[in-house]
Motif scaffolding. Structure first.
Motif, mmCIF file in Angstrom:
data_model
loop_
_atom_site.group_PDB
_atom_site.id
_atom_site.type_symbol
_atom_site.label_atom_id
_atom_site.label_comp_id
_atom_site.label_asym_id
_atom_site.label_seq_id
_atom_site.Cartn_x
_atom_site.Cartn_y
_atom_site.Cartn_z
ATOM 1 N N GLN A 1 0.853 -1.190 0.000
ATOM 2 C CA GLN A 1 0.000 0.000 0.000
ATOM 3 C C GLN A 1 0.888 1.238 0.000
ATOM 4 O O GLN A 1 1.998 1.203 0.529
ATOM 5 N N GLN B 1 -8.765 -0.238 -5.456
ATOM 6 C CA GLN B 1 -9.269 0.835 -4.603
ATOM 7 C C GLN B 1 -10.543 0.332 -3.939
ATOM 8 O O GLN B 1 -11.555 0.135 -4.612
ATOM 9 N N ILE C 1 5.599 3.397 -2.333
ATOM 10 C CA ILE C 1 5.658 2.073 -1.717
ATOM 11 C C ILE C 1 6.993 1.885 -1.009
ATOM 12 O O ILE C 1 7.978 2.544 -1.323
ATOM 13 N N THR D 1 -5.945 7.168 0.189
ATOM 14 C CA THR D 1 -4.720 6.379 0.054
ATOM 15 C C THR D 1 -4.778 5.128 0.921
ATOM 16 O O THR D 1 -4.280 4.073 0.528
ATOM 17 N N LYS D 2 -5.386 5.201 2.107
ATOM 18 C CA LYS D 2 -5.518 4.031 2.982
ATOM 19 C C LYS D 2 -6.321 2.916 2.325
ATOM 20 O O LYS D 2 -6.171 1.757 2.683
ATOM 21 N N LYS D 3 -7.167 3.254 1.378
ATOM 22 C CA LYS D 3 -8.008 2.256 0.710
ATOM 23 C C LYS D 3 -7.381 1.707 -0.570
ATOM 24 O O LYS D 3 -7.973 0.888 -1.242
ATOM 25 N N THR D 4 -6.169 2.174 -0.912
ATOM 26 C CA THR D 4 -5.491 1.747 -2.131
ATOM 27 C C THR D 4 -4.568 0.576 -1.821
ATOM 28 O O THR D 4 -3.808 0.618 -0.863
ATOM 29 N N HIS D 5 -4.647 -0.455 -2.645
ATOM 30 C CA HIS D 5 -3.814 -1.653 -2.483
ATOM 31 C C HIS D 5 -3.156 -1.979 -3.815
ATOM 32 O O HIS D 5 -3.804 -1.914 -4.864
ATOM 33 N N TYR D 6 -1.886 -2.364 -3.748
ATOM 34 C CA TYR D 6 -1.149 -2.818 -4.921
ATOM 35 C C TYR D 6 -0.853 -4.297 -4.739
ATOM 36 O O TYR D 6 -0.539 -4.737 -3.635
ATOM 37 N N ASN E 1 2.063 4.880 1.372
ATOM 38 C CA ASN E 1 2.106 5.447 2.707
ATOM 39 C C ASN E 1 1.128 6.616 2.768
ATOM 40 O O ASN E 1 1.378 7.685 2.203
ATOM 41 N N ALA E 2 0.017 6.410 3.450
ATOM 42 C CA ALA E 2 -1.058 7.411 3.481
ATOM 43 C C ALA E 2 -0.629 8.699 4.172
ATOM 44 O O ALA E 2 -0.973 9.794 3.716
ATOM 45 N N VAL F 1 -4.075 -2.704 -9.220
ATOM 46 C CA VAL F 1 -4.267 -1.512 -8.403
ATOM 47 C C VAL F 1 -5.729 -1.580 -7.982
ATOM 48 O O VAL F 1 -6.633 -1.476 -8.816
#
Length: 185
Positions: free
Chosen positions: A26, A111, A167, A95-100, A28-29, A109
């Motif tokens: 993820q 969301q 990341i 950003t906290k809800k974004t995952h790679y 860094n929010a 990607v």
């Protein structure tokens, strides 16, 4: 390496049954939110001036007449200031809800949130990895190869790139993807 059973069900459901997870991360929010600090500082000043204008319009009189009608001018400016003040918080929670996710076949990607957005890119369609690093964190960016007809490539087609931003240890991910690509050939 991280196994798919440790993934959130919303993410795991996007994988093909025999797809092997190589890396999950993820952005860094907090660092992304701090990147909006100049906007936040401007918003504080903007909002303070707008609120002062509103207060003055209600308290100032001219020859016994109240100038409250000037608040019509000040309200949109104050609302804009409040909107700008929310930018760092919106950035943080978005950003906290974004995952790679990197698998043996695809890059994702994802969301999460009220609406889930999933971008899936076949690894063989990505070329020219560009890595930018600073302080152990960084960005990996790939160019999308050719004209892919896949509908999920719509967003990447606009810019021609796929980005994993902010990341941890991007060099390690880049090396992992290179190693698994060369083993697959």
């Amino acid at each position: 390496m991280q196994e798919s059973q440790f993934l959130a069900p919303e993410i795991r459901s996007e994988l093909e049954p025999d797809e092997k997870v190589l890396w999950v991360g993820q952005p860094n929010a907090m660092q992304d939110a701090l990147g909006t600090l100049p906007v936040f500082i401007f918003a504080i000043i903007w909002t303070a001036i707008s609120v002062c204008f509103l207060m003055c319009s209600f308290t100032t009189t001219k020859q016994g007449q109240n100038l409250g009608f000037l608040a019509v001018i000040g309200v949109p400016f104050t609302l804009l200031g409040l909107l700008l003040l929310s930018v760092p918080f919106y950035t943080y929670f978005y950003t906290k809800k974004t995952h790679y996710l990197a698998t043996d076949r695809n890059l994702y990607v994802i969301q999460l949130g009220k609406n889930k957005t999933v971008e899936r890119y076949a690894r063989e369609d990505l070329i020219n990895a560009v890595r930018t690093e600073s302080g152990g964190r960084g960005t990996l960016q790939w160019t999308l190869q050719g004209n892919s007809a896949r509908p999920s490539y719509r967003k990447a087609k606009q810019t021609g790139e796929v980005v994993f931003k902010n990341i941890g240890n991007p060099r390690q991910l880049e090396q992992l993807l290179r190693d698994t690509a060369s083993k697959g050939k």
